[in-house]
Design an enzyme around this catalytic site. Structure first.
Site, mmCIF file in Angstrom:
data_model
loop_
_atom_site.group_PDB
_atom_site.id
_atom_site.type_symbol
_atom_site.label_atom_id
_atom_site.label_comp_id
_atom_site.label_asym_id
_atom_site.label_seq_id
_atom_site.Cartn_x
_atom_site.Cartn_y
_atom_site.Cartn_z
ATOM 1 N N GLU A 49 80.426 9.285 59.438
ATOM 2 C CA GLU A 49 81.032 10.612 59.266
ATOM 3 C C GLU A 49 80.214 11.541 58.380
ATOM 4 O OE1 GLU A 49 85.370 11.138 59.543
ATOM 5 O OE2 GLU A 49 85.261 11.335 57.367
ATOM 6 N N LYS A 55 80.909 14.221 55.755
ATOM 7 C CA LYS A 55 82.083 14.535 54.916
ATOM 8 C C LYS A 55 81.606 15.062 53.581
ATOM 9 C CE LYS A 55 86.281 11.974 53.532
ATOM 10 N NZ LYS A 55 86.895 10.625 53.474
ATOM 11 N N LYS A 112 86.382 15.893 64.002
ATOM 12 C CA LYS A 112 87.390 15.332 63.086
ATOM 13 C C LYS A 112 88.179 16.509 62.535
ATOM 14 C CE LYS A 112 88.769 11.451 61.303
ATOM 15 N NZ LYS A 112 88.744 11.231 59.892
ATOM 16 N N GLU A 123 95.054 8.316 66.138
ATOM 17 C CA GLU A 123 95.120 7.648 64.825
ATOM 18 C C GLU A 123 96.562 7.358 64.404
ATOM 19 O OE1 GLU A 123 92.691 9.323 61.588
ATOM 20 O OE2 GLU A 123 94.582 9.514 60.496
ATOM 21 N N ASN A 158 94.308 4.072 60.566
ATOM 22 C CA ASN A 158 93.783 4.636 59.322
ATOM 23 C C ASN A 158 94.269 3.783 58.150
ATOM 24 O OD1 ASN A 158 92.709 6.187 57.295
ATOM 25 N ND2 ASN A 158 93.258 8.127 58.245
ATOM 26 N N GLU A 206 89.709 2.740 60.443
ATOM 27 C CA GLU A 206 89.223 3.965 59.802
ATOM 28 C C GLU A 206 89.520 3.991 58.310
ATOM 29 O OE1 GLU A 206 91.033 6.519 63.588
ATOM 30 O OE2 GLU A 206 91.230 7.263 61.547
HETATM 31 O O1 LIG Z 1 89.705 11.366 53.065
HETATM 32 C C1 LIG Z 1 90.716 11.908 52.616
HETATM 33 O O2 LIG Z 1 90.927 12.066 51.409
HETATM 34 C C2 LIG Z 1 91.777 12.447 53.544
HETATM 35 C C3 LIG Z 1 92.917 13.033 53.011
HETATM 36 C C4 LIG Z 1 93.904 13.566 53.847
HETATM 37 C C5 LIG Z 1 93.736 13.517 55.208
HETATM 38 C C6 LIG Z 1 92.586 12.933 55.763
HETATM 39 C C7 LIG Z 1 91.619 12.398 54.935
HETATM 40 N N1 LIG Z 1 90.455 11.846 55.444
HETATM 41 C C8 LIG Z 1 90.085 11.886 56.809
HETATM 42 C C9 LIG Z 1 89.618 10.572 57.257
HETATM 43 O O3 LIG Z 1 90.286 10.004 58.076
HETATM 44 C C10 LIG Z 1 88.365 9.980 56.655
HETATM 45 O O4 LIG Z 1 87.467 10.992 56.355
HETATM 46 C C11 LIG Z 1 87.642 8.950 57.522
HETATM 47 O O5 LIG Z 1 88.482 8.000 58.029
HETATM 48 C C12 LIG Z 1 86.525 8.265 56.679
HETATM 49 O O6 LIG Z 1 87.102 7.700 55.530
HETATM 50 P P1 LIG Z 1 86.201 7.146 54.319
HETATM 51 O O7 LIG Z 1 85.232 6.165 54.884
HETATM 52 O O8 LIG Z 1 87.168 6.490 53.392
HETATM 53 O O9 LIG Z 1 85.512 8.324 53.733
#
Ligand SMILES: O=C(O)c1ccccc1NCC(=O)[C@H](O)[C@H](O)COP(=O)(O)O
Length: 260
Positions: free
Chosen positions: A54, A56, A116, A165, A186, A216
């Site tokens: 991702e 991000k 996303k 999801e 998730n 996820e």
């Molecule tokens: O990541 C967050 O804080 C979040 C908060 C509220 C809604 C969605 C959020 N994230 C979106 C995602 O699903 C993640 O970015 C994605 O699964 C990757 O997660 P990570 O590996 O823990 O960065």
């Protein structure tokens, strides 16, 4: 009001405004609308690593993650690392992303791209297609069964894959339908930010075999993936763990090497 409700409330205002500025007829004129999409679910079925990496910049749970990188460099790095696809956050207010990020990533790489986003209406699905996405995310926690059906059928008619999801059993039961390609669990509770890989483990046996299973959020080690694979997961969505470094692509490459 929890964060997810806030995001969705803001999204309704944002999409309402945009629809009046860029009508659907304009979106459909994008050259990317006629581009042949590539399937993320097929890529995951045929992959050993199953990594979806991702882009991000920040998030409600972690605030700053990485603001300094160029999205095209990140995309090329991920593709070079051999990931199956890339997730591009397009929400601006909470994640610092944009549809321009998706367009730029599309111009840089051939691999499947996931928009996303917090999708709440059909307009955003057309927008995804017009900006080069191959896949959309639908979040069961913010959609009714009827919306999931309408949105996933529209996405399929546009050649897009659908990743649905869920975070619990009720969301899963509400959502299972033939117009989905992938079911993502998730591990992060989007209302409390609590993360537990046990969520993926406990829901795995409830997901019918015809759907590609994706785990996820909160995945930060190769061991976590080795632990999840026996539960039937073929896809692993990783954001922060790669993005918190100066070179997410290099980090993803090392990660994938350790998996094999
Ligand atoms: O990541 C967050 O804080 C979040 C908060 C509220 C809604 C969605 C959020 N994230 C979106 C995602 O699903 C993640 O970015 C994605 O699964 C990757 O997660 P990570 O590996 O823990 O960065």
């Amino acid at each position: 009001m929890n964060i997810l409700d806030k995001i969705v409330a803001d999204k309704h205002k944002e999409v309402g405004l945009k629809k009046s500025i860029i009508p659907i007829s304009q979106l459909e004129k994008s050259v990317l609308f006629s581009r042949q999409t590539v399937s993320l679910s097929n890529a995951l079925r045929n992959s050993d690593s199953g990594i979806i990496a991702e882009h991000k910049r920040r998030s409600p749970s972690k605030s700053e993650i990485n603001q300094s990188l160029n999205v095209q460099d990140v995309a090329r790095g991920y593709e070079d690392a051999g990931v199956c696809g890339m997730s591009v956050l397009t929400d601006g207010k909470y994640f610092g992303g944009s549809l321009d990020d998706l367009l730029l990533a599309r111009a840089a790489v051939q691999m499947p791209l996931l928009r996303k986003e917090f999708i709440i209406n059909e307009y955003q699905i057309l927008e995804a297609r017009a900006h080069g996405a191959d896949v959309i995310l639908l979040i069961a926690a913010i959609l009714s069964k009827e919306e999931i059906k309408t949105f996933s059928e529209l996405a399929k008619s546009l050649g897009l894959d659908v990743l649905l999801e869920v975070h619990n059993e009720a969301e899963l039961h509400k959502s299972i339908m033939p117009s989905l390609d992938m079911l993502g669990v998730n591990n992060r509770n989007l209302k409390t930010f609590e993360v537990s890989l046990e969520t993926s483990k406990s829901l795995s046996s409830l997901i019918p075999d015809e759907f590609v299973k994706v785990s996820e959020s909160g995945i930060s080690s190769v061991e976590a993936i080795k632990d999840l694979k026996p539960y039937g997961y073929k896809g692993f969505l990783i954001g922060e763990n790669f993005m918190k470094t100066d070179n997410p692509g290099e980090n993803a490459k090392k990660f994938i090497k350790q998996l094999s």
